[in-house]
Motif scaffolding. Structure first.
Motif, PDB file in Angstrom:
ATOM      1  N   MET A   1     -10.271   9.385   9.060  1.00  0.00           N
ATOM      2  CA  MET A   1      -9.052  10.100   8.748  1.00  0.00           C
ATOM      3  C   MET A   1      -7.945   9.123   8.339  1.00  0.00           C
ATOM      4  O   MET A   1      -7.230   9.384   7.387  1.00  0.00           O
ATOM      5  CB  MET A   1      -8.653  10.932   9.976  1.00  0.00           C
ATOM      6  N   ILE A   2      -7.814   8.038   9.074  1.00  0.00           N
ATOM      7  CA  ILE A   2      -6.767   7.061   8.774  1.00  0.00           C
ATOM      8  C   ILE A   2      -7.048   6.353   7.457  1.00  0.00           C
ATOM      9  O   ILE A   2      -6.123   5.989   6.725  1.00  0.00           O
ATOM     10  CB  ILE A   2      -6.584   6.069   9.958  1.00  0.00           C
ATOM     11  N   LYS A   3      -8.356   6.183   7.126  1.00  0.00           N
ATOM     12  CA  LYS A   3      -8.731   5.576   5.848  1.00  0.00           C
ATOM     13  C   LYS A   3      -8.247   6.426   4.683  1.00  0.00           C
ATOM     14  O   LYS A   3      -7.705   5.916   3.705  1.00  0.00           O
ATOM     15  CB  LYS A   3     -10.257   5.443   5.755  1.00  0.00           C
ATOM     16  N   ILE A   4      -8.438   7.720   4.798  1.00  0.00           N
ATOM     17  CA  ILE A   4      -8.021   8.638   3.736  1.00  0.00           C
ATOM     18  C   ILE A   4      -6.504   8.620   3.593  1.00  0.00           C
ATOM     19  O   ILE A   4      -5.975   8.646   2.480  1.00  0.00           O
ATOM     20  CB  ILE A   4      -8.537  10.063   4.023  1.00  0.00           C
ATOM     21  N   PHE A   5      -5.792   8.571   4.710  1.00  0.00           N
ATOM     22  CA  PHE A   5      -4.336   8.511   4.666  1.00  0.00           C
ATOM     23  C   PHE A   5      -3.863   7.266   3.927  1.00  0.00           C
ATOM     24  O   PHE A   5      -3.016   7.344   3.026  1.00  0.00           O
ATOM     25  CB  PHE A   5      -3.758   8.542   6.089  1.00  0.00           C
ATOM     26  N   PHE A   6      -4.395   6.101   4.285  1.00  0.00           N
ATOM     27  CA  PHE A   6      -3.976   4.862   3.625  1.00  0.00           C
ATOM     28  C   PHE A   6      -4.395   4.832   2.163  1.00  0.00           C
ATOM     29  O   PHE A   6      -3.660   4.326   1.309  1.00  0.00           O
ATOM     30  CB  PHE A   6      -4.513   3.639   4.373  1.00  0.00           C
ATOM     31  N   LEU A   7      -5.545   5.395   1.841  1.00  0.00           N
ATOM     32  CA  LEU A   7      -5.978   5.479   0.453  1.00  0.00           C
ATOM     33  C   LEU A   7      -5.034   6.376  -0.349  1.00  0.00           C
ATOM     34  O   LEU A   7      -4.659   6.048  -1.476  1.00  0.00           O
ATOM     35  CB  LEU A   7      -7.408   6.019   0.378  1.00  0.00           C
ATOM     36  N   SER A   8      -4.609   7.473   0.239  1.00  0.00           N
ATOM     37  CA  SER A   8      -3.658   8.376  -0.419  1.00  0.00           C
ATOM     38  C   SER A   8      -2.323   7.692  -0.650  1.00  0.00           C
ATOM     39  O   SER A   8      -1.728   7.798  -1.726  1.00  0.00           O
ATOM     40  CB  SER A   8      -3.443   9.626   0.421  1.00  0.00           C
ATOM     41  N   VAL A   9      -1.831   6.979   0.355  1.00  0.00           N
ATOM     42  CA  VAL A   9      -0.564   6.254   0.223  1.00  0.00           C
ATOM     43  C   VAL A   9      -0.682   5.190  -0.861  1.00  0.00           C
ATOM     44  O   VAL A   9       0.238   4.998  -1.666  1.00  0.00           O
ATOM     45  CB  VAL A   9      -0.141   5.637   1.576  1.00  0.00           C
ATOM     46  N   LEU A  10      -1.802   4.498  -0.924  1.00  0.00           N
ATOM     47  CA  LEU A  10      -2.026   3.475  -1.945  1.00  0.00           C
ATOM     48  C   LEU A  10      -2.028   4.083  -3.340  1.00  0.00           C
ATOM     49  O   LEU A  10      -1.389   3.547  -4.259  1.00  0.00           O
ATOM     50  CB  LEU A  10      -3.345   2.744  -1.682  1.00  0.00           C
ATOM     51  N   ILE A  11      -2.697   5.204  -3.512  1.00  0.00           N
ATOM     52  CA  ILE A  11      -2.734   5.867  -4.822  1.00  0.00           C
ATOM     53  C   ILE A  11      -1.343   6.324  -5.243  1.00  0.00           C
ATOM     54  O   ILE A  11      -0.939   6.150  -6.392  1.00  0.00           O
ATOM     55  CB  ILE A  11      -3.727   7.052  -4.788  1.00  0.00           C
ATOM     56  N   ILE A  12      -0.585   6.870  -4.323  1.00  0.00           N
ATOM     57  CA  ILE A  12       0.781   7.306  -4.632  1.00  0.00           C
ATOM     58  C   ILE A  12       1.658   6.108  -4.978  1.00  0.00           C
ATOM     59  O   ILE A  12       2.461   6.161  -5.913  1.00  0.00           O
ATOM     60  CB  ILE A  12       1.368   8.122  -3.459  1.00  0.00           C
ATOM     61  N   ALA A  13       1.524   5.003  -4.258  1.00  0.00           N
ATOM     62  CA  ALA A  13       2.309   3.800  -4.537  1.00  0.00           C
ATOM     63  C   ALA A  13       1.974   3.245  -5.917  1.00  0.00           C
ATOM     64  O   ALA A  13       2.880   2.836  -6.663  1.00  0.00           O
ATOM     65  CB  ALA A  13       2.049   2.750  -3.462  1.00  0.00           C
ATOM     66  N   ILE A  14       0.709   3.231  -6.282  1.00  0.00           N
ATOM     67  CA  ILE A  14       0.313   2.747  -7.607  1.00  0.00           C
ATOM     68  C   ILE A  14       0.884   3.655  -8.696  1.00  0.00           C
ATOM     69  O   ILE A  14       1.402   3.176  -9.712  1.00  0.00           O
ATOM     70  CB  ILE A  14      -1.223   2.652  -7.710  1.00  0.00           C
ATOM     71  N   ALA A  15       0.822   4.954  -8.486  1.00  0.00           N
ATOM     72  CA  ALA A  15       1.363   5.902  -9.463  1.00  0.00           C
ATOM     73  C   ALA A  15       2.864   5.706  -9.638  1.00  0.00           C
ATOM     74  O   ALA A  15       3.370   5.683 -10.767  1.00  0.00           O
ATOM     75  CB  ALA A  15       1.063   7.331  -9.025  1.00  0.00           C
ATOM     76  N   LEU A  16       3.602   5.541  -8.554  1.00  0.00           N
ATOM     77  CA  LEU A  16       5.049   5.309  -8.644  1.00  0.00           C
ATOM     78  C   LEU A  16       5.355   3.992  -9.342  1.00  0.00           C
ATOM     79  O   LEU A  16       6.300   3.902 -10.138  1.00  0.00           O
ATOM     80  CB  LEU A  16       5.681   5.331  -7.255  1.00  0.00           C
ATOM     81  N   ALA A  17       4.575   2.961  -9.076  1.00  0.00           N
ATOM     82  CA  ALA A  17       4.776   1.671  -9.732  1.00  0.00           C
ATOM     83  C   ALA A  17       4.553   1.790 -11.238  1.00  0.00           C
ATOM     84  O   ALA A  17       5.334   1.269 -12.037  1.00  0.00           O
ATOM     85  CB  ALA A  17       3.852   0.619  -9.129  1.00  0.00           C
ATOM     86  N   LEU A  18       3.512   2.497 -11.632  1.00  0.00           N
ATOM     87  CA  LEU A  18       3.238   2.669 -13.058  1.00  0.00           C
ATOM     88  C   LEU A  18       4.299   3.522 -13.746  1.00  0.00           C
ATOM     89  O   LEU A  18       4.656   3.271 -14.896  1.00  0.00           O
ATOM     90  CB  LEU A  18       1.851   3.278 -13.258  1.00  0.00           C
ATOM     91  N   LEU A  19       4.814   4.523 -13.048  1.00  0.00           N
ATOM     92  CA  LEU A  19       5.864   5.351 -13.622  1.00  0.00           C
ATOM     93  C   LEU A  19       7.183   4.595 -13.788  1.00  0.00           C
ATOM     94  O   LEU A  19       7.987   4.905 -14.660  1.00  0.00           O
ATOM     95  CB  LEU A  19       6.095   6.589 -12.744  1.00  0.00           C
ATOM     96  N   SER A  20       7.413   3.593 -12.967  1.00  0.00           N
ATOM     97  CA  SER A  20       8.691   2.886 -13.010  1.00  0.00           C
ATOM     98  C   SER A  20       8.635   1.577 -13.798  1.00  0.00           C
ATOM     99  O   SER A  20       9.610   0.828 -13.790  1.00  0.00           O
ATOM    100  CB  SER A  20       9.183   2.621 -11.591  1.00  0.00           C
ATOM    101  N   VAL A  21       7.539   1.299 -14.489  1.00  0.00           N
ATOM    102  CA  VAL A  21       7.421   0.053 -15.259  1.00  0.00           C
ATOM    103  C   VAL A  21       8.551  -0.077 -16.265  1.00  0.00           C
ATOM    104  O   VAL A  21       9.168  -1.131 -16.400  1.00  0.00           O
ATOM    105  CB  VAL A  21       6.046  -0.029 -15.965  1.00  0.00           C
ATOM    106  N   ARG A  22       8.855   0.981 -17.006  1.00  0.00           N
ATOM    107  CA  ARG A  22       9.906   0.951 -18.020  1.00  0.00           C
ATOM    108  C   ARG A  22      11.268   0.637 -17.389  1.00  0.00           C
ATOM    109  O   ARG A  22      12.053  -0.120 -17.931  1.00  0.00           O
ATOM    110  CB  ARG A  22       9.947   2.290 -18.740  1.00  0.00           C
TER     111      ARG A  22
END
Length: 67
Positions: A1-22
């Motif tokens: 369960m904790i693995k899925i939580f951290f994986l979800s947080v990682l995916i969201i962090a990567i998405a936010l980083a890619l959205l804010s590149v500009r």
């Protein structure tokens, strides 16, 4: 369960980083507007926001109807 939580947080962090590149990389960088009325291609095709289209249709008959 904790693995899925951290994986979800990682995916969201990567998405936010890619959205804010500009914003991060350009001096005075801003996010582009995602609204239909600000899109040049859609403007050239005569496509507007549904709210604007509704307003135009209401004013065609000369009657102003408020909801």
């Amino acid at each position: 369960m904790i693995k899925i939580f951290f994986l979800s947080v990682l995916i969201i962090a990567i998405a936010l980083a890619l959205l804010s590149v500009r914003v991060i990389l350009l001096k005075n960088g801003t996010m582009k507007s995602q609204h239909i009325k600000d899109n040049a291609y859609l403007k050239s095709k005569g496509i507007h926001c549904v709210i604007d289209q509704d307003r135009e249709e209401r004013h065609k008959d000369g009657k102003e109807v408020f909801c």
